[in-house]
Motif scaffolding. Structure first.
Motif, PDB file in Angstrom:
ATOM      1  N   MET A 158      39.255  63.503  66.899  1.00 37.24           N
ATOM      2  CA  MET A 158      37.864  63.901  67.125  1.00 37.24           C
ATOM      3  C   MET A 158      37.815  65.129  68.035  1.00 37.24           C
ATOM      4  O   MET A 158      37.058  66.079  67.780  1.00 37.24           O
ATOM      5  CB  MET A 158      37.112  62.732  67.762  1.00 37.24           C
ATOM      6  CG  MET A 158      35.620  62.968  67.961  1.00 37.24           C
ATOM      7  SD  MET A 158      34.732  62.903  66.389  1.00 37.24           S
ATOM      8  CE  MET A 158      33.072  63.308  66.944  1.00 37.24           C
ATOM      9  N   GLY A 159      38.608  65.117  69.091  1.00 28.79           N
ATOM     10  CA  GLY A 159      38.617  66.248  70.005  1.00 28.79           C
ATOM     11  C   GLY A 159      39.137  67.522  69.365  1.00 28.79           C
ATOM     12  O   GLY A 159      38.569  68.603  69.541  1.00 28.79           O
ATOM     13  N   TRP A 160      40.206  67.408  68.588  1.00 29.23           N
ATOM     14  CA  TRP A 160      40.846  68.593  68.039  1.00 29.23           C
ATOM     15  C   TRP A 160      40.097  69.154  66.826  1.00 29.23           C
ATOM     16  O   TRP A 160      39.837  70.360  66.741  1.00 29.23           O
ATOM     17  CB  TRP A 160      42.286  68.266  67.651  1.00 29.23           C
ATOM     18  CG  TRP A 160      43.037  69.473  67.159  1.00 29.23           C
ATOM     19  CD1 TRP A 160      43.252  69.836  65.859  1.00 29.23           C
ATOM     20  CD2 TRP A 160      43.652  70.488  67.954  1.00 29.23           C
ATOM     21  NE1 TRP A 160      43.970  71.012  65.787  1.00 29.23           N
ATOM     22  CE2 TRP A 160      44.234  71.439  67.069  1.00 29.23           C
ATOM     23  CE3 TRP A 160      43.780  70.690  69.331  1.00 29.23           C
ATOM     24  CZ2 TRP A 160      44.911  72.555  67.520  1.00 29.23           C
ATOM     25  CZ3 TRP A 160      44.468  71.810  69.782  1.00 29.23           C
ATOM     26  CH2 TRP A 160      45.020  72.729  68.882  1.00 29.23           C
ATOM     27  N   PHE A 161      39.729  68.278  65.867  1.00 28.00           N
ATOM     28  CA  PHE A 161      39.181  68.751  64.602  1.00 28.00           C
ATOM     29  C   PHE A 161      37.664  68.893  64.596  1.00 28.00           C
ATOM     30  O   PHE A 161      37.109  69.587  63.739  1.00 28.00           O
ATOM     31  CB  PHE A 161      39.597  67.817  63.458  1.00 28.00           C
ATOM     32  CG  PHE A 161      41.075  67.807  63.199  1.00 28.00           C
ATOM     33  CD1 PHE A 161      41.702  68.909  62.652  1.00 28.00           C
ATOM     34  CD2 PHE A 161      41.841  66.698  63.519  1.00 28.00           C
ATOM     35  CE1 PHE A 161      43.074  68.911  62.415  1.00 28.00           C
ATOM     36  CE2 PHE A 161      43.207  66.687  63.287  1.00 28.00           C
ATOM     37  CZ  PHE A 161      43.822  67.795  62.740  1.00 28.00           C
ATOM     38  N   VAL A 162      36.970  68.226  65.526  1.00 31.59           N
ATOM     39  CA  VAL A 162      35.505  68.264  65.516  1.00 31.59           C
ATOM     40  C   VAL A 162      34.955  68.953  66.762  1.00 31.59           C
ATOM     41  O   VAL A 162      34.261  69.959  66.672  1.00 31.59           O
ATOM     42  CB  VAL A 162      34.912  66.843  65.391  1.00 31.59           C
ATOM     43  CG1 VAL A 162      33.384  66.901  65.400  1.00 31.59           C
ATOM     44  CG2 VAL A 162      35.400  66.183  64.115  1.00 31.59           C
ATOM     45  N   LEU A 163      35.280  68.405  67.948  1.00 33.91           N
ATOM     46  CA  LEU A 163      34.693  68.962  69.165  1.00 33.91           C
ATOM     47  C   LEU A 163      35.239  70.356  69.456  1.00 33.91           C
ATOM     48  O   LEU A 163      34.492  71.271  69.776  1.00 33.91           O
ATOM     49  CB  LEU A 163      34.960  68.026  70.347  1.00 33.91           C
ATOM     50  CG  LEU A 163      34.475  66.585  70.168  1.00 33.91           C
ATOM     51  CD1 LEU A 163      34.706  65.788  71.439  1.00 33.91           C
ATOM     52  CD2 LEU A 163      33.007  66.558  69.771  1.00 33.91           C
ATOM     53  N   ARG A 164      36.547  70.516  69.343  1.00 30.63           N
ATOM     54  CA  ARG A 164      37.149  71.830  69.583  1.00 30.63           C
ATOM     55  C   ARG A 164      36.703  72.821  68.517  1.00 30.63           C
ATOM     56  O   ARG A 164      36.394  73.980  68.815  1.00 30.63           O
ATOM     57  CB  ARG A 164      38.671  71.719  69.581  1.00 30.63           C
ATOM     58  CG  ARG A 164      39.394  73.024  69.885  1.00 30.63           C
ATOM     59  CD  ARG A 164      40.911  72.771  69.949  1.00 30.63           C
ATOM     60  NE  ARG A 164      41.645  73.989  70.246  1.00 30.63           N
ATOM     61  CZ  ARG A 164      42.043  74.866  69.329  1.00 30.63           C
ATOM     62  NH1 ARG A 164      41.758  74.632  68.058  1.00 30.63           N
ATOM     63  NH2 ARG A 164      42.710  75.954  69.676  1.00 30.63           N
ATOM     64  N   ALA A 165      36.641  72.389  67.271  1.00 31.14           N
ATOM     65  CA  ALA A 165      36.172  73.265  66.206  1.00 31.14           C
ATOM     66  C   ALA A 165      34.727  73.667  66.430  1.00 31.14           C
ATOM     67  O   ALA A 165      34.328  74.798  66.170  1.00 31.14           O
ATOM     68  CB  ALA A 165      36.326  72.568  64.848  1.00 31.14           C
ATOM     69  N   ALA A 225      27.944  69.434  66.383  1.00 33.72           N
ATOM     70  CA  ALA A 225      28.784  69.751  67.514  1.00 33.72           C
ATOM     71  C   ALA A 225      28.028  69.731  68.827  1.00 33.72           C
ATOM     72  O   ALA A 225      27.995  70.714  69.546  1.00 33.72           O
ATOM     73  CB  ALA A 225      29.447  71.108  67.319  1.00 33.72           C
ATOM     74  N   PRO A 226      27.371  68.629  69.194  1.00 34.96           N
ATOM     75  CA  PRO A 226      26.592  68.579  70.400  1.00 34.96           C
ATOM     76  C   PRO A 226      27.416  68.795  71.648  1.00 34.96           C
ATOM     77  O   PRO A 226      26.916  69.249  72.646  1.00 34.96           O
ATOM     78  CB  PRO A 226      25.977  67.185  70.367  1.00 34.96           C
ATOM     79  CG  PRO A 226      26.904  66.383  69.514  1.00 34.96           C
ATOM     80  CD  PRO A 226      27.457  67.330  68.524  1.00 34.96           C
ATOM     81  N   MET A 227      28.696  68.412  71.609  1.00 32.60           N
ATOM     82  CA  MET A 227      29.514  68.582  72.798  1.00 32.60           C
ATOM     83  C   MET A 227      29.700  70.059  73.111  1.00 32.60           C
ATOM     84  O   MET A 227      29.947  70.443  74.242  1.00 32.60           O
ATOM     85  CB  MET A 227      30.879  67.926  72.612  1.00 32.60           C
ATOM     86  CG  MET A 227      30.828  66.455  72.296  1.00 32.60           C
ATOM     87  SD  MET A 227      30.092  65.475  73.609  1.00 32.60           S
ATOM     88  CE  MET A 227      31.293  65.679  74.894  1.00 32.60           C
ATOM     89  N   ALA A 228      29.598  70.894  72.086  1.00 35.27           N
ATOM     90  CA  ALA A 228      29.799  72.314  72.320  1.00 35.27           C
ATOM     91  C   ALA A 228      28.482  73.033  72.599  1.00 35.27           C
ATOM     92  O   ALA A 228      28.415  73.943  73.392  1.00 35.27           O
ATOM     93  CB  ALA A 228      30.463  72.929  71.084  1.00 35.27           C
TER      94      ALA A 228
END
Length: 454
Positions: free
Chosen positions: A429-436, A448-451
């Motif tokens: 989740m961190g690498w492919f979704v949040l980081r992306a 991508a709410p975290m971003a």
């Protein structure tokens, strides 16, 4: 103002100190989570007494437990969508009233079939309350403290389980098993008017709906009105909340990863809680140690989720939660290797609870933050419903392994492997979704709410 979310209101919340009004909202949501934990533990501890009174085999209660979890799944899905469409508060009030009234019928049942029906309906109410309390807590929290606050609120569940266990030890011998459910019904009935008067609708839901007057009133009570720039989002272009929208507009990958992680995480938790006492007894532990083992898991989870949640706020969610699951896998495997010593087993159990179950409580905050306001309760409901499937499978899977003659060390080795799989899910989740999302926000968009979405 950024597109896709009412950042003006969130900016005001972020710029203002956490008020007593917000704290009271979080505490009341935690009280609902406590009632859920209390009820879950109460039926498990009352089952042997009910079986003795009705002269039925304990195995007959498998359907009773499954019915409650199935009801929770249905409630989380249905009430989650309702909370996004009509509001968090009305959805929460209906859910509380439902599980309070139906739970009150529990002492009047006289067969496992009737009890299963009551547990199913009770589960609908209990599961239905979760998307609302998680969404409300998330939407009244500052961005930089959201993971900690949501995790702290959800500590109410294991705390309620501990209270349920202690209460059962005193109430059942003195007043019989029905007393647990009278208390379990009275508490939410007393809490209902307090929730109705003291907990407002989510301020971000109101901003999404364009209710400026209500937003101004709530921000004034939060002492955050001066920090508000007056911007609001009417939300005319927002998709209508539904399960299908969770897999649209770039949200599919994140939803799939979170769904699998929730399912595995709840499968692990319910495997440990349901089978730990029996496994401990088979390993030669006294019953007192078996009961204390479950308490150690829950108490460890409370302490662990607070630390993990704080680290998630400071460093982002993926690494702290993922590493907690990974280290928890080692601790869980260690439970099976410490069966020769009750003190050592209790210590290792507390560590396992702090890491793996603590991480499971924090991944709830991750799920709540992933979805934007218009879809948050629907998303949380979907994830909690997926978790309930895992909760049903956990005890079944454990039973199959025990029936197959798997040794105690190997049982906990398998459970540790499940925790490791959860770690891989969070890392993915961190690498492919949040980081992306942080590097390609237009491609991820609302997913991508975290971003970008506070």
């Amino acid at each position: 103002m950024t597109s896709g979310e009412n950042t003006g209101v969130q900016a005001a919340i972020d710029a203002s100190p956490m008020s007593g009004f917000q704290v009271s909202i979080v505490l009341l949501c935690a009280a609902i989570a406590m009632i859920d934990g209390f009820d879950t533990q109460a039926i498990a501890l009352a089952a042997p007494q009910i079986a003795g009174a009705w002269k039925v085999a304990p195995a007959a209660f498998g359907n009773v437990f499954a019915a409650g979890l199935l009801g929770s799944l249905v409630g989380a899905l249905v009430f989650g969508v309702a909370a996004d469409r009509v509001g968090r508060k009305p959805s929460l009030l209906v859910a509380i009233l439902l599980f309070a009234l139906v739970s009150l019928l529990t002492p009047f049942t006289t067969s496992t079939g009737a009890l299963a029906a009551v547990r199913f309906l009770t589960g609908i109410g209990l599961g239905g309350a979760l998307p609302a309390i998680i969404s409300i807590t998330s939407e009244y929290s500052p961005t930089h403290r959201r993971a900690t606050i949501v995790s702290l609120m959800f500590c109410g569940f294991p705390l309620g389980a501990v209270v349920g266990g202690v209460s059962a030890a005193f109430l059942i011998p003195a007043f019989g098993w029905p007393s647990l459910f009278y208390i379990g019904s009275l508490a939410p009935l007393l809490l209902l008017p307090v929730i109705a008067l003291a907990v407002p609708e989510s301020v971000r839901f109101l901003a999404q709906a364009g209710n400026r007057r209500a937003v101004e009133t709530i921000l004034r009570r939060m002492k955050a009105l001066a920090a508000w720039d007056g911007e609001m989002r009417v939300g005319a272009d927002e998709p209508r909340a539904s399960i299908a929208t969770l897999f649209a507009e770039g949200r599919a990958l994140g939803t799939v990863i979170l769904t699998v992680t929730f399912l595995l995480s709840l499968m692990l938790s319910y495997f440990l809680v349901n089978w730990w006492p029996l496994i401990a007894r088979q390993a030669g532990m006294p019953m007192k140690s078996a009961v204390l083992g479950v308490a150690a898991l829950n108490i460890g989870a409370i302490a662990g989720c607070l630390v993990i949640g704080r680290l998630a706020d400071r460093r982002g969610p993926a690494l702290p939660i993922g590493w907690a699951y990974a280290l928890g896998a080692v601790a869980i495997a260690g439970i099976g290797l410490s069966a020769h010593s009750a003190p050592l087993m209790l210590t290792v159990s507390a560590v396992a609870g702090a890491l793996s179950i603590g991480a499971q409580m924090c991944v709830v905050a991750l799920g709540a933050t992933f979805y934007k306001t218009a879809l948050r309760a629907t998303g949380v409901g979907w994830l909690m419903g997926s978790g309930r499937i895992g909760a049903i499978l956990g005890p079944i899977f454990g039973g199959l392994l025990i029936a197959a003659g798997v040794s105690v060390p190997n049982l906990f080795l398998v459970a540790g492997a499940v925790s490791l799989a959860c770690a891989l899910g969070v890392f993915a989740m961190g690498w492919f979704v949040l980081r992306a999302g942080a590097t390609a926000a237009p491609a991820i968009g609302a997913a991508a709410p975290m971003a970008g979405e506070p």
